[in-house]
Design a protein around this motif. Structure first.
Motif, mmCIF file in Angstrom:
data_model
loop_
_atom_site.group_PDB
_atom_site.id
_atom_site.type_symbol
_atom_site.label_atom_id
_atom_site.label_comp_id
_atom_site.label_asym_id
_atom_site.label_seq_id
_atom_site.Cartn_x
_atom_site.Cartn_y
_atom_site.Cartn_z
ATOM 1 N N TYR B 132 0.836 -1.193 0.000
ATOM 2 C CA TYR B 132 0.000 0.000 0.000
ATOM 3 C C TYR B 132 0.881 1.257 0.000
ATOM 4 C CZ TYR B 132 -2.468 3.857 2.299
ATOM 5 O OH TYR B 132 -2.949 5.098 2.639
ATOM 6 N N SER B 133 1.733 1.378 0.996
ATOM 7 C CA SER B 133 2.517 2.605 1.177
ATOM 8 C C SER B 133 3.943 2.456 0.651
ATOM 9 C CB SER B 133 2.573 2.913 2.676
ATOM 10 O OG SER B 133 3.227 1.832 3.327
ATOM 11 N N SER B 134 4.710 3.521 0.753
ATOM 12 C CA SER B 134 6.127 3.480 0.364
ATOM 13 C C SER B 134 6.886 2.491 1.238
ATOM 14 C CB SER B 134 6.756 4.867 0.525
ATOM 15 O OG SER B 134 6.044 5.813 -0.214
ATOM 16 N N LEU B 154 1.926 -7.408 -6.451
ATOM 17 C CA LEU B 154 0.850 -6.646 -7.095
ATOM 18 C C LEU B 154 0.876 -5.184 -6.650
ATOM 19 C CD1 LEU B 154 -1.912 -9.340 -6.471
ATOM 20 C CD2 LEU B 154 -0.662 -8.971 -8.607
ATOM 21 N N GLU B 155 1.297 -4.325 -7.571
ATOM 22 C CA GLU B 155 1.364 -2.896 -7.275
ATOM 23 C C GLU B 155 0.095 -2.216 -7.777
ATOM 24 O OE1 GLU B 155 5.046 -2.001 -9.265
ATOM 25 O OE2 GLU B 155 6.136 -3.455 -8.041
ATOM 26 N N ASN B 156 0.036 -0.896 -7.594
ATOM 27 C CA ASN B 156 -1.151 -0.174 -8.058
ATOM 28 C C ASN B 156 -0.724 1.088 -8.778
ATOM 29 O OD1 ASN B 156 -3.336 2.001 -7.673
ATOM 30 N ND2 ASN B 156 -4.422 0.087 -7.337
ATOM 31 N N GLU B 157 -1.254 1.267 -9.983
ATOM 32 C CA GLU B 157 -0.816 2.381 -10.816
ATOM 33 C C GLU B 157 -1.101 3.730 -10.160
ATOM 34 O OE1 GLU B 157 -2.314 2.331 -14.871
ATOM 35 O OE2 GLU B 157 -1.986 4.496 -14.978
ATOM 36 N N LEU B 158 -2.260 3.874 -9.538
ATOM 37 C CA LEU B 158 -2.617 5.171 -8.958
ATOM 38 C C LEU B 158 -1.748 5.482 -7.735
ATOM 39 C CD1 LEU B 158 -6.485 5.059 -9.368
ATOM 40 C CD2 LEU B 158 -4.812 6.224 -10.801
ATOM 41 N N LEU B 159 -1.312 4.426 -7.035
ATOM 42 C CA LEU B 159 -0.456 4.665 -5.865
ATOM 43 C C LEU B 159 0.958 5.091 -6.261
ATOM 44 C CD1 LEU B 159 -1.466 1.758 -3.430
ATOM 45 C CD2 LEU B 159 -2.106 4.163 -3.299
ATOM 46 N N TYR B 160 1.356 4.793 -7.531
ATOM 47 C CA TYR B 160 2.688 5.218 -7.978
ATOM 48 C C TYR B 160 2.848 6.725 -7.811
ATOM 49 C CZ TYR B 160 3.545 0.723 -10.361
ATOM 50 O OH TYR B 160 3.758 -0.598 -10.663
ATOM 51 N N GLU B 162 1.353 8.631 -5.564
ATOM 52 C CA GLU B 162 0.998 9.107 -4.232
ATOM 53 C C GLU B 162 2.229 9.100 -3.317
ATOM 54 O OE1 GLU B 162 -2.528 7.751 -1.317
ATOM 55 O OE2 GLU B 162 -3.041 7.810 -3.443
ATOM 56 N N SER B 163 2.329 10.106 -2.457
ATOM 57 C CA SER B 163 3.479 10.170 -1.544
ATOM 58 C C SER B 163 3.058 9.745 -0.149
ATOM 59 C CB SER B 163 4.023 11.595 -1.477
ATOM 60 O OG SER B 163 4.443 11.990 -2.744
ATOM 61 N N PHE B 164 3.987 9.129 0.559
ATOM 62 C CA PHE B 164 3.727 8.693 1.932
ATOM 63 C C PHE B 164 4.894 9.152 2.812
ATOM 64 C CE2 PHE B 164 1.458 5.782 -0.754
ATOM 65 C CZ PHE B 164 0.282 5.528 -0.080
ATOM 66 N N PRO B 165 4.608 9.519 4.051
ATOM 67 C CA PRO B 165 5.721 9.823 4.948
ATOM 68 C C PRO B 165 6.498 8.547 5.265
ATOM 69 C CG PRO B 165 3.629 9.830 6.139
ATOM 70 C CD PRO B 165 3.299 9.624 4.701
ATOM 71 N N VAL B 166 7.818 8.642 5.296
ATOM 72 C CA VAL B 166 8.608 7.458 5.643
ATOM 73 C C VAL B 166 9.558 7.779 6.786
ATOM 74 C CG1 VAL B 166 8.538 6.166 3.489
ATOM 75 C CG2 VAL B 166 10.154 8.035 3.726
ATOM 76 N N SER B 167 9.767 6.801 7.623
ATOM 77 C CA SER B 167 10.642 6.988 8.779
ATOM 78 C C SER B 167 12.098 6.735 8.386
ATOM 79 C CB SER B 167 10.233 6.013 9.886
ATOM 80 O OG SER B 167 10.456 4.692 9.422
#
Lengths: 451, 320
Positions: B132-134, B154-160, B162-167
């Motif tokens: 789901y996330s980065s 299985l990835e998702n084209e729309l999530l490509y 999208e940005s996610f905060p990463v630690s």
């Protein structure tokens, strides 16, 4: 697309346009040019770019220069003459004059002959065992012993073999024992495949012989992948795959040849064109001149060989191996032969082809008899050696069957291992439940299951 | 790829073009054309070649431009990759990753929009992951490449996009995630919502809205479809006593059906309401935007399902 892109990687940029060889300038950014497809910056012939004055005579196109002609000329669907077939021995086992072939030593020749006879005897006895209901299935190699054994003899043990299911002779040559063959067919606990495959679907890592796939032709692209791996590791080895005339109709055959050419993979494709795909004759399989002509269309060097001539197969495979490894290229070999046996134990081939046809190939074109005549001409074999070999083999094989039959079947644990490298929890749970149930209700389960 | 020279990437447009969605950006430059391979357009071809390379020691990462195109290669994924270790009695392991965008994007019609999670997850021998996330993408992809078994990723084209905060932990080069473990993205006590890929984001949005109405939803990001983390799901349901499953794929024989069975088998006595299943419509994906929207789950669908499970009845008809 890779080819085109490679041209753009070239340092020497020559300008030539799609339609004619003018000096029109185009951007050379790969993506821009990829999308517009208007110019090819560099081709293999571009060292001598065609001058403007010649632009009506030829086009510089990836792969080389192509001449323009005024006639509308369609390529014929076939060549005027069919592709000839390389052979070394005539039907009587005599060397044909003017031939070029790789000489085989007496020691190798005797092993080749012995293995061919062993393969045929094993096929006969295992086939009978199936008819007696002792195993569920079998598939013979009868009539194709020369392709099996001579190709194996020409290869090195480091060459990786991706078989179909009519190449047990390769495994035999590499040292798989008769008892190991029998253990697999009877799926006992010593079967190195843990009783998971149908009879005659052998495989052995130790012998660099990949497990037989029942899906037709998938092994052809696997062989290209393995060849790519060998190439990346810079190994002095190639991969070799076998398939039939029917298999050449599968998409995998075409994809594999194309990929092998493009990736310059050291792989030998050996097609056993034996005339029949179960009941489908080659006239219903394809309308090309067999399989050999398909190599050229993919840029793969190819040869047609008499598949019932062990010396011709040996020589062609050895030459192919040399070219594949040193030049980094795939080679296609079409071996013309005949499936003397039925497709498998599931059909009766006399229902779809004349018995006289089978009989003619069995008697007049037998690859084993032909090789024997050549051996006898060299003084390397005689009638006494023959009867000794046959008698010994029959006894040995009957014994291996008895042993294989008496050994217990694989344990229950073998049902669950190797689905994954480490069994996940749901599989471990299932195994545990099954064991508990067996312990609780032993009377409801067959006795031949060892936990 | 820097850790193991046996890893290589192959697929259509992965090299010079850097991937149809620029996922392989910079890789050709960094690792060269032997390890970043542009292939001819034959899914069955490069999948078969990948499987063969994996049989013989390499660790291929095979990219499908979309998983819809993996249908042309499914024979190699199922019959060859998934079964060879078993059929060869452990002699042939197949350390390969098949990856690419899966499921619905936007406005690309039936042959670019299908979710294959339940197809591949029904097959023993395969592992099926869906980030789901980065954090998921980085940790799970590394786990997939290092795994000795074949993995469908299985990835998702729309999530490509999208940005996610990463630690900092995620950015560390040693970061990796375990296969087979779900992640509780948000803790809650009233209803469990399971989701994977893009639907995790929808489930989190639904949980935000539900919280405002006094419903505390626990959102489980499955991460791994096979093996399925049954214990995390069941533990959550035993706590919340209610379950909503969410996926973009077709409802019949879907991931939700499997989760539902697992909960009924292991936690039936804990359920206070029927399990709610949110899935894509049982039709091939239509192109027209208004119809497409109706064919995939929306945040509102999840909210309504959660309310139904919590006995705050919203008739199904009101969904329209």
């Amino acid at each position: 697309m890779r080819r085109f892109l490679n041209h753009f990687k070239s340092k020497t940029i020559h300008r030539s346009s799609w339609n004619s060889c003018t000096n029109e300038s185009h951007p050379h950014h790969p993506i821009a040019t990829l999308l517009s497809l208007r110019s090819f910056s560099s081709t293999t012939t571009a060292q001598n770019p065609i001058q403007d004055s010649n632009h009506n005579q030829a086009i510089d196109f990836p792969g080389g220069t192509i001449k323009f002609i005024p006639e509308m000329r369609f390529l014929s669907e076939s060549l005027e003459e069919r592709i000839p077939c390389y052979r070394v021995l005539d039907d009587n086992g005599q060397l044909i004059s003017g031939n070029n072939f790789v000489q085989v030593s007496e020691e190798v020749a005797v092993k080749m002959y012995t293995d061919m006879v062993t393969l045929r005897t094993m096929d006969t006895i295992f086939y009978e065992a199936q008819r007696q209901g002792r195993i569920s299935f079998y598939v013979t190699t009868i009539g194709e012993e020369a392709i099996n054994v001579a190709s194996a003899a020409a290869l090195s043990m480091d060459d990786v073999v991706f078989p179909q299911y009519r190449e047990a002779g390769v495994l035999l040559w590499r040292g798989f024992t008769l008892q190991e063959f029998a253990n697999q067919c009877f799926s006992n606990k010593y079967d190195n495949g843990k009783g998971r495959q149908m009879p005659a679907h052998y495989g052995s890592n130790k012998h660099n012989y990949l497990t037989v796939a029942s899906t037709i032709a998938t092994q052809i692209s696997h062989a290209v992948g393995a060849a790519y791996s060998l190439k990346m590791d810079k190994k002095d080895a190639c991969s070799v795959t076998f398939f039939g005339d029917g298999g050449s109709s599968e998409g995998d055959f075409h994809a594999a040849l194309n990929f092998a050419a493009v990736t310059e993979a050291p792989v030998i494709f050996i097609c056993r064109n034996n005339g029949w795909a179960i009941s489908t004759p080659i006239s219903d399989q394809f309308r090309s001149d067999g399989v050999v002509v398909k190599g050229q269309a993919y840029g793969v060097r190819s040869i047609r060989v008499d598949g019932n001539d062990a010396l011709a197969i040996y020589s062609a495979v050895q030459a192919a191996r040399q070219m594949a490894i040193t030049e980094g290229r795939p080679i296609l070999i079409e071996a013309l032969t005949y499936r003397v046996g039925h497709h498998s134990t599931s059909d009766d081939s006399t229902k779809y082809r004349p018995a006289s046809e089978i009989e003619w190939w069995r008697m007049a074109r037998d690859p084993v008899a032909r090789f024997r005549k050549w051996m006898e001409g060299n003084g390397w074999w005689n009638g006494m050696a023959e009867s000794e070999l046959i008698n010994g083999l029959r006894q040995q094989l009957l014994h291996t069957i008895q042993v294989a039959e008496s050994v217990e079947k694989p344990p229950l644990a073998d049902l669950f291992t190797d689905v994954y490298d480490v069994p996940p929890s749901n599989l471990r749970d299932q195994e545990q439940w099954l064991k508990e149930t067996l312990e609780k209700h032993p009377q409801d389960y067959p006795e031949n299951i060892s936990v | 790829m820097s850790a193991d020279p046996k890893v290589f990437l192959m697929g259509e447009e992965v090299g010079e073009y850097q991937g149809a969605y620029k996922i392989s950006k910079g890789l050709l430059e960094k690792y060269g054309p032997e390890r970043v391979l542009d292939t001819p357009i034959t899914e069955a071809g490069f999948s078969g070649i990948g499987v063969g390379a994996a049989y013989y020691g390499l660790r291929p990462v095979v990219e499908f431009m979309t998983f819809n195109f993996s249908m042309q290669a499914i024979d190699h994924i199922i019959n060859s990759a998934a079964k060879s270790n078993y059929m060869s009695a452990g002699q042939i392991s197949v350390p390969i990753v098949f990856r690419g965008p899966n499921g619905a994007a936007a406005g690309v019609g039936a042959q670019h929009s299908q979710c294959y999670a339940s197809w591949y997850a029904s097959c023993p021998g395969l592992k099926v992951l869906s980030p789901y996330s980065s954090e998921d993408a980085r940790g799970l992809l590394k786990a997939a490449i290092r795994d000795p078994d074949p993995v469908v990723f299985l990835e998702n084209e729309l999530l490509y996009g999208e940005s996610f905060p990463v630690s900092a932990e995620v950015l560390d080069s040693s970061f990796c995630l375990p296969i087979g473990k779900a992640k509780i993205e948000r803790e809650g006590k009233d209803v469990t919502i399971t989701a994977f890929s893009k639907m995790v984001g929808y489930a989190l949005k639904a949980a935000d809205t539900l919280a405002k109405e006094g419903i505390s939803a626990e959102v489980i990001n499955l991460r791994s479809i096979r093996p399925l983390d049954r214990s995390t799901i069941n533990a959550s349901v035993r706590k919340t006593n209610r379950l909503v499953t969410v996926e973009e794929g077709f409802p019949q024989h879907g991931v939700g059906a499997e989760i539902c069975t697992s909960v009924i088998e292991e936690s039936f006595g804990y359920l206070d309401a029927p399990v709610e299943r949110i899935a894509g419509a049982d039709v091939p994906m239509p192109y027209a935007a208004n119809l497409e929207r109706m064919a995939v789950p929306q945040v509102e669908d999840i909210i309504r399902a959660a309310k139904r499970a919590c006995h705050r009845s919203v008739p199904v008809a009101a969904a329209a």
